[in-house]
Scaffold this motif. Sequence first.
Motif, PDB file in Angstrom:
ATOM      1  N   ASP A  75     109.734  72.860  86.873  1.00  0.00           N
ATOM      2  CA  ASP A  75     109.498  74.322  87.273  1.00  0.00           C
ATOM      3  C   ASP A  75     111.034  74.560  87.369  1.00  0.00           C
ATOM      4  OD1 ASP A  75     106.777  73.858  87.291  1.00  0.00           O
ATOM      5  OD2 ASP A  75     106.564  75.246  89.203  1.00  0.00           O
ATOM      6  N   LEU A  76     111.338  75.892  87.334  1.00  0.00           N
ATOM      7  CA  LEU A  76     112.709  76.248  87.301  1.00  0.00           C
ATOM      8  C   LEU A  76     112.868  77.230  88.404  1.00  0.00           C
ATOM      9  CD1 LEU A  76     115.747  75.890  86.215  1.00  0.00           C
ATOM     10  CD2 LEU A  76     115.152  77.694  84.557  1.00  0.00           C
ATOM     11  N   THR A  77     113.959  77.025  89.309  1.00  0.00           N
ATOM     12  CA  THR A  77     114.176  78.075  90.167  1.00  0.00           C
ATOM     13  C   THR A  77     115.285  79.251  89.193  1.00  0.00           C
ATOM     14  OG1 THR A  77     114.170  76.850  91.969  1.00  0.00           O
ATOM     15  CG2 THR A  77     115.533  78.839  92.271  1.00  0.00           C
ATOM     16  N   LEU A  78     114.955  80.410  89.000  1.00  0.00           N
ATOM     17  CA  LEU A  78     115.660  81.215  88.204  1.00  0.00           C
ATOM     18  C   LEU A  78     116.935  81.704  88.782  1.00  0.00           C
ATOM     19  CD1 LEU A  78     114.622  81.961  85.328  1.00  0.00           C
ATOM     20  CD2 LEU A  78     114.012  84.213  86.168  1.00  0.00           C
ATOM     21  N   GLY A  79     117.653  80.816  89.216  1.00  0.00           N
ATOM     22  CA  GLY A  79     118.940  81.099  89.746  1.00  0.00           C
ATOM     23  C   GLY A  79     119.603  79.900  90.621  1.00  0.00           C
ATOM     24  N   SER A  80     120.472  80.282  91.408  1.00  0.00           N
ATOM     25  CA  SER A  80     121.095  79.135  92.083  1.00  0.00           C
ATOM     26  C   SER A  80     121.130  79.475  93.527  1.00  0.00           C
ATOM     27  CB  SER A  80     122.585  78.870  91.772  1.00  0.00           C
ATOM     28  OG  SER A  80     123.526  77.966  92.884  1.00  0.00           O
ATOM     29  N   ALA A 193     118.891  96.394  88.445  1.00  0.00           N
ATOM     30  CA  ALA A 193     119.799  95.274  88.907  1.00  0.00           C
ATOM     31  C   ALA A 193     118.946  94.057  88.308  1.00  0.00           C
ATOM     32  CB  ALA A 193     119.678  95.286  90.587  1.00  0.00           C
ATOM     33  N   LEU A 194     117.367  94.073  88.471  1.00  0.00           N
ATOM     34  CA  LEU A 194     116.659  92.863  88.165  1.00  0.00           C
ATOM     35  C   LEU A 194     117.038  92.582  86.394  1.00  0.00           C
ATOM     36  CD1 LEU A 194     114.604  90.780  88.542  1.00  0.00           C
ATOM     37  CD2 LEU A 194     112.998  92.361  87.914  1.00  0.00           C
ATOM     38  N   ASP A 195     117.019  93.874  85.853  1.00  0.00           N
ATOM     39  CA  ASP A 195     117.188  93.724  84.322  1.00  0.00           C
ATOM     40  C   ASP A 195     118.586  93.004  84.005  1.00  0.00           C
ATOM     41  OD1 ASP A 195     114.743  94.848  83.864  1.00  0.00           O
ATOM     42  OD2 ASP A 195     115.429  96.619  83.259  1.00  0.00           O
ATOM     43  N   ASN A 196     119.689  93.463  84.844  1.00  0.00           N
ATOM     44  CA  ASN A 196     120.742  92.941  84.510  1.00  0.00           C
ATOM     45  C   ASN A 196     120.792  91.280  84.813  1.00  0.00           C
ATOM     46  OD1 ASN A 196     123.806  92.968  84.388  1.00  0.00           O
ATOM     47  ND2 ASN A 196     123.866  92.646  86.322  1.00  0.00           N
ATOM     48  N   TYR A 197     120.233  91.130  85.873  1.00  0.00           N
ATOM     49  CA  TYR A 197     120.153  89.856  86.465  1.00  0.00           C
ATOM     50  C   TYR A 197     119.538  88.804  85.509  1.00  0.00           C
ATOM     51  CZ  TYR A 197     119.255  85.648  89.481  1.00  0.00           C
ATOM     52  OH  TYR A 197     119.176  84.531  89.876  1.00  0.00           O
ATOM     53  N   LEU A 198     118.403  89.222  84.885  1.00  0.00           N
ATOM     54  CA  LEU A 198     117.508  88.634  83.993  1.00  0.00           C
ATOM     55  C   LEU A 198     118.272  88.351  82.719  1.00  0.00           C
ATOM     56  CD1 LEU A 198     113.970  90.047  84.732  1.00  0.00           C
ATOM     57  CD2 LEU A 198     114.791  87.630  85.304  1.00  0.00           C
ATOM     58  N   LYS A 199     118.923  89.470  82.199  1.00  0.00           N
ATOM     59  CA  LYS A 199     119.879  89.241  81.029  1.00  0.00           C
ATOM     60  C   LYS A 199     120.788  88.186  81.008  1.00  0.00           C
ATOM     61  CE  LYS A 199     122.834  91.893  78.123  1.00  0.00           C
ATOM     62  NZ  LYS A 199     123.636  93.282  77.936  1.00  0.00           N
ATOM     63  N   ASN A 200     121.558  88.070  82.308  1.00  0.00           N
ATOM     64  CA  ASN A 200     122.652  87.212  82.284  1.00  0.00           C
ATOM     65  C   ASN A 200     122.492  85.716  82.962  1.00  0.00           C
ATOM     66  OD1 ASN A 200     125.157  88.799  81.980  1.00  0.00           O
ATOM     67  ND2 ASN A 200     123.978  90.249  83.242  1.00  0.00           N
ATOM     68  N   VAL A 201     121.357  85.807  83.548  1.00  0.00           N
ATOM     69  CA  VAL A 201     120.963  84.539  84.522  1.00  0.00           C
ATOM     70  C   VAL A 201     119.579  83.933  83.584  1.00  0.00           C
ATOM     71  CG1 VAL A 201     120.282  83.306  86.374  1.00  0.00           C
ATOM     72  CG2 VAL A 201     121.811  85.108  86.462  1.00  0.00           C
ATOM     73  N   ASP A 203     117.870  84.658  80.940  1.00  0.00           N
ATOM     74  CA  ASP A 203     117.908  84.572  79.569  1.00  0.00           C
ATOM     75  C   ASP A 203     118.785  83.191  79.223  1.00  0.00           C
ATOM     76  OD1 ASP A 203     116.435  86.553  79.088  1.00  0.00           O
ATOM     77  OD2 ASP A 203     117.934  87.872  78.366  1.00  0.00           O
ATOM     78  N   ARG A 204     119.865  83.276  80.066  1.00  0.00           N
ATOM     79  CA  ARG A 204     120.839  82.029  79.768  1.00  0.00           C
ATOM     80  C   ARG A 204     120.130  80.813  80.087  1.00  0.00           C
ATOM     81  NH1 ARG A 204     124.893  79.662  77.065  1.00  0.00           N
ATOM     82  NH2 ARG A 204     126.316  78.532  78.179  1.00  0.00           N
ATOM     83  N   LEU A 205     119.405  80.773  81.343  1.00  0.00           N
ATOM     84  CA  LEU A 205     118.484  79.501  81.609  1.00  0.00           C
ATOM     85  C   LEU A 205     117.548  79.202  80.721  1.00  0.00           C
ATOM     86  CD1 LEU A 205     118.316  80.314  85.472  1.00  0.00           C
ATOM     87  CD2 LEU A 205     119.631  78.258  84.443  1.00  0.00           C
ATOM     88  N   MET A 206     116.822  80.191  80.296  1.00  0.00           N
ATOM     89  CA  MET A 206     115.709  79.666  79.172  1.00  0.00           C
ATOM     90  C   MET A 206     116.189  79.397  77.859  1.00  0.00           C
ATOM     91  SD  MET A 206     113.232  80.582  81.312  1.00  0.00           S
ATOM     92  CE  MET A 206     111.750  80.233  80.027  1.00  0.00           C
ATOM     93  N   ASP A 285     106.165  89.722  84.245  1.00  0.00           N
ATOM     94  CA  ASP A 285     105.926  90.137  82.542  1.00  0.00           C
ATOM     95  C   ASP A 285     107.033  89.385  81.934  1.00  0.00           C
ATOM     96  OD1 ASP A 285     104.162  91.734  83.335  1.00  0.00           O
ATOM     97  OD2 ASP A 285     105.453  93.525  83.541  1.00  0.00           O
ATOM     98  N   TYR A 286     108.463  89.258  82.569  1.00  0.00           N
ATOM     99  CA  TYR A 286     109.310  88.321  82.073  1.00  0.00           C
ATOM    100  C   TYR A 286     108.832  86.937  81.722  1.00  0.00           C
ATOM    101  CZ  TYR A 286     113.825  86.231  81.464  1.00  0.00           C
ATOM    102  OH  TYR A 286     115.013  85.385  81.027  1.00  0.00           O
ATOM    103  N   ALA A 287     108.216  86.409  82.686  1.00  0.00           N
ATOM    104  CA  ALA A 287     107.751  84.976  82.717  1.00  0.00           C
ATOM    105  C   ALA A 287     106.914  84.914  81.374  1.00  0.00           C
ATOM    106  CB  ALA A 287     107.123  84.481  83.754  1.00  0.00           C
TER     107      ALA A 287
END
Length: 872
Positions: A75-80, A193-201, A203-206, A285-287
């Motif tokens: 499993d992955l924490t979607l952040g630090s 704010a969430l969309d920006n976070y998912l785009k930069n964090v 998407d990069r993690l995935m 939905d992102y997941a």
Amino acid sequence: MMRWWWFGPKVTKAELERELRLMKEGGIGGVEIQPVYPLALDDDRQLTPPFLSDEFLDALRFVNVKAHELGLRVDLTLGSGWPYGGPMVPITQAAGRLRVERVKATSRRVPVPALSEGERLLAVFLASVKGREIEAESLREITELRDGAAWLSDNSQTQHEVIFFIASRTGQQVKRAAIGGEGFVIDHYDRAALDNYLKNVGDRLMQAFDRRPPYSIFCDSLEVFGSDWTGDFLAEFERRRGYDLKPLLPALIADVGPQTSAIRHDRGQTLTELLNERFIAPLRDYAHRHQTRFRIQGYGVPPATISSNAYADLSEGEGAQWKVVSASRWASSASHLFGREITSSETWTWLHSPAFRATPLDAKAEADLHFLQGINQLIGHGWPYTAPGVEYPGWRFYAAGVFNEQNPWWIVMPELTRYLQRVSYLLRQGQPANDIALYLPNHDAWAGFTSGRVHYLIDTLRDRVGPDVLPAILEAGFNLDFFDDDALKNLGRVEPGALALGTSKYRAVVLPNVEQIPLETLTRLEEFVRSGGVLIATRRIPAVVPGLQADEAEQRQLRAITQRLFTGEMATAHFVRDEKTELGRLLASLVQPDVALKPAVADIGFVHRHADDADIYFIANVSNQRQQSQATFRVRDLNAEWWNPFTGAVESAEILTRSASGVTVALSLEPYESRLVVFTKRRVSTPVAKHVAASQLLDLSRDWQVSFGAQGVVTMEQLRSWSDDERTRYFSGVATYEKAVNVSESMLESGRRLLLDFGEAQPVSVQPLRNGRRAWLDPPVREAAVVYLNDERIGSLWHPPYALDVTGLFRRGTNRLRIVVGNTAINYLAGRRLPDYRLLHLRYGERFQPQDMENLQPLPSGLLGPVRLVAQ
């Protein structure tokens, strides 16, 4: 599973693989990867790769492939760190708050407070005050704003206060961030704010997972303290609630009359809706778009309700508070409502602090409290990655137990994990069989919100329900789930004598200290009562339809229903004023208890699962005292079996009586002991031991040869703690005890039961703890032992009773007994200076504080005795 902390994240592939293989060997089923704060400064050998760097993603990719080869879940924490945030979050998308500035008016011109970037003035009010209390009737909005000031109409108002309401930011930074993960926490009410976070964090993690996504992406507990605003809140409030909040903003900080509670309620409800729609549901939905699942600890701040879990895939709790409104029971209730088989919980946070102090018994004692709340998957807190070359005992997280091989008691880790696996597995079978549905007063909680104080679970809801409701229900022989209005509306149906919520059916509903309740909810509960269900209100009878827009006709209807239900000779529902003394007794008189204990024992808990061919009960003694009782289980025409969660053995249980009330068996539980009793239609035969009149005892407490590795071999004429000897006082590790044991033929007589007994554990006086849990017991084995007889492994010791059944294992004459004992790493730490983090903090800022390390002392270790071979 284990939460796997990557410090820095400074990791190497060789060490990552080594630790994965150790987890597999120890019986750990997977990892949740969590990059956190650095524990080492960069040098010329290896620089720390920043979070989201190519090197970091390469390590993620490697671990994902290797873990799948080993059969481990990832499993992955979607952040630090937590909450979500980082350098990609601009101030305009950072967590928001309503800032309130109160300024005494000394002239007609009152300067507007300085506004920082990301702030906006919303409204200004004038009020007279007494002390710090605002006089509601004096409030009026100031509209003359010019030249950087608010202007009063005349000088007579200079004895007043001017109140400025400002859309602001909390300024909260990501906690415990990795290098490259620092920055503002996002605004959880802002979809952009969430969309920006998912785009930069996100998407990069995935990118690191290619075509094999993680099992789930994880969001840790919502701890955005003080976050109660977002940029378009006023517009969204008016759209949802039907009126303008701006002229009513003073109600969020002061009592402005009869409408105060309703205004605060509507603000709280709006915050929850925005969180659900703009954060939780989009993350699910992102997941799904990335072929994975969304797991969340969905409570806290921002204010998620239990029905917010409908927007996630997997609900997770934390905390071992068995008899309060806890996050763990919250999560399991959500899973029961929404038909999910598995509920996880963050386990062992702060366990017997400081780090490395926790023992296997501590871990079991807390795990059992999670099981009693309906948890059936444990996410251990946790496993600290340690870089090669770091001095023993390695890196550690500031607020956690350590469950890796650096703790010498690792020698029994496979036994500990096997116990946890067996219980978790059985608690996933069938369906939960809880009788009581406890209504969560969302509307009273929202009405209790004030500016900056919107912690839904702890600050408001737990206080509202109070300390006595859950103990009364549990100690009366019932188990329970939470539910709320949305769950009732979307999942509820009334059946004869039952309220069905999803696949669960409840015999009784409790309204704990509820004042505000929707008319639709109370109407459905009245239908439940008419069908034969039991409804109990405590401390007060519901009296208010929530929200400012509720009209008088609705209020009259609510009063009419409560009168029919709770007043007069024709009342069909029940009311108790004193939950502590009345609630349990009333419930037991109206609904047959699932498990009735005689005598009653408050420290014995249970969980019941009903399968097609069995009723499964997990029973646990959560105290440090031996407990005995007779338990009557509400089952019919079934046979009782003990299923041993430590060995997997199954044997029949003696039934004392069968009656219309159920099946009664005797319970005798050691301190912190747990049992599984399973009722089935089959018959299990258990060999009956031949009665032997007298016992024989062989004392083995003297003359052991004890090897301490490099420390050498010593002869212990009498068993004692390692810390009593200057040479081994600060020894952390494993020691091997050996001796020859001569056994007479009479001790091995057929029909005798042979026990290798290591003595009794001694209760320790329970003391308040600043954090976490522990087992309040001093055992005779400190802290774990593996026993070998004639070079064959015959068992382990790490929990009461400290004895092994060795029937049929000893032979006549000379036997070779070898016992390998491991303590904790505390003794080693007590003999050395603690790490100096000064330069680390100067370089990166103080991102953590080691907890409870100031009073380290060497602990008793080894076999403390007596050790005896007993023939019964």
